[in-house]
Design a protein around this motif. Structure first.
Motif, PDB file in Angstrom:
ATOM      1  N   THR A  80      -6.066  -5.081   4.029  1.00  0.00           N
ATOM      2  CA  THR A  80      -5.960  -3.649   4.330  1.00  0.00           C
ATOM      3  C   THR A  80      -5.149  -3.013   3.202  1.00  0.00           C
ATOM      4  O   THR A  80      -4.349  -3.675   2.548  1.00  0.00           O
ATOM      5  N   ASP A  81      -5.377  -1.742   2.987  1.00  0.00           N
ATOM      6  CA  ASP A  81      -4.599  -0.978   2.016  1.00  0.00           C
ATOM      7  C   ASP A  81      -3.368  -0.441   2.722  1.00  0.00           C
ATOM      8  O   ASP A  81      -3.483   0.156   3.789  1.00  0.00           O
ATOM      9  N   GLU A  82      -2.199  -0.657   2.117  1.00  0.00           N
ATOM     10  CA  GLU A  82      -0.952  -0.150   2.692  1.00  0.00           C
ATOM     11  C   GLU A  82      -0.063   0.387   1.583  1.00  0.00           C
ATOM     12  O   GLU A  82       0.558  -0.388   0.864  1.00  0.00           O
ATOM     13  N   GLY A  83      -0.025   1.697   1.464  1.00  0.00           N
ATOM     14  CA  GLY A  83       0.885   2.348   0.529  1.00  0.00           C
ATOM     15  C   GLY A  83       0.793   1.866  -0.907  1.00  0.00           C
ATOM     16  O   GLY A  83       1.815   1.568  -1.513  1.00  0.00           O
ATOM     17  N   ARG A  87      -2.587  -5.573   1.486  1.00  0.00           N
ATOM     18  CA  ARG A  87      -2.024  -6.563   2.408  1.00  0.00           C
ATOM     19  C   ARG A  87      -3.119  -7.561   2.743  1.00  0.00           C
ATOM     20  O   ARG A  87      -4.268  -7.192   2.962  1.00  0.00           O
ATOM     21  N   TYR A 105       1.499  -9.309   0.382  1.00  0.00           N
ATOM     22  CA  TYR A 105       1.218  -8.029  -0.268  1.00  0.00           C
ATOM     23  C   TYR A 105       0.993  -8.265  -1.752  1.00  0.00           C
ATOM     24  O   TYR A 105       1.777  -8.972  -2.402  1.00  0.00           O
TER      25      TYR A 105
END
Length: 135
Positions: A80-83, A87, A105
């Motif tokens: 998933t994309d996180e900031g 991730r 990450y």
């Protein structure tokens, strides 16, 4: 001739359209880490020395070379994309040593992960991985 308007075919068409829209918008990505290899260290939480490790992502699968000698194999991974980071999550299994639950990450060429070792009848143990993209 098959009826393309049957409920099953309509559901399939809706699913394909939704998946294509998600991919186009960037909310879902197909194995963005595939083909990447990271080299670093796998160590127990709080320690300053550990085992050399090579982490690889290939064909939607994650693998830690340092864990081979303990019977852990590869496993499917999700991202998933996180900031601004990617991730990843994976869970590898060993018949003798139990489960390793990976959460990591990737930021640029750097990979940092927390790995929980889960064994029946024992308290979970936390490990860390710090690695860099292999040139």
């Amino acid at each position: 001739m098959a009826n393309i308007c049957s409920p099953t075919r309509r559901s399939f068409a809706v699913a394909i359209t939704a998946t294509a829209a998600a991919l186009a918008s960037g909310t879902a990505r197909a194995a963005p880490l595939d083909g990447k290899v990271y080299e670093g260290v796998f160590l127990a939480r709080g320690e300053t020395k550990g085992d050399a490790d090579t982490l690889s992502f290939r064909n939607g699968r994650f693998h830690s070379r340092a864990c081979d000698r303990y019977g852990y194999g590869d496993a499917a991974y999700t991202t998933t994309d996180e900031g601004g980071a990617t991730r990843f999550d994976a869970q590898t299994e060993s018949p003798r040593y139990g489960t390793l639950r990976w959460t990591g990450y990737v930021r640029g060429d750097r990979l940092d992960a927390t790995v929980w070792m889960l064994q029946n009848g024992k308290a979970p143990r936390e490990h860390w991985v710090a690695a860099s993209l292999k040139p």
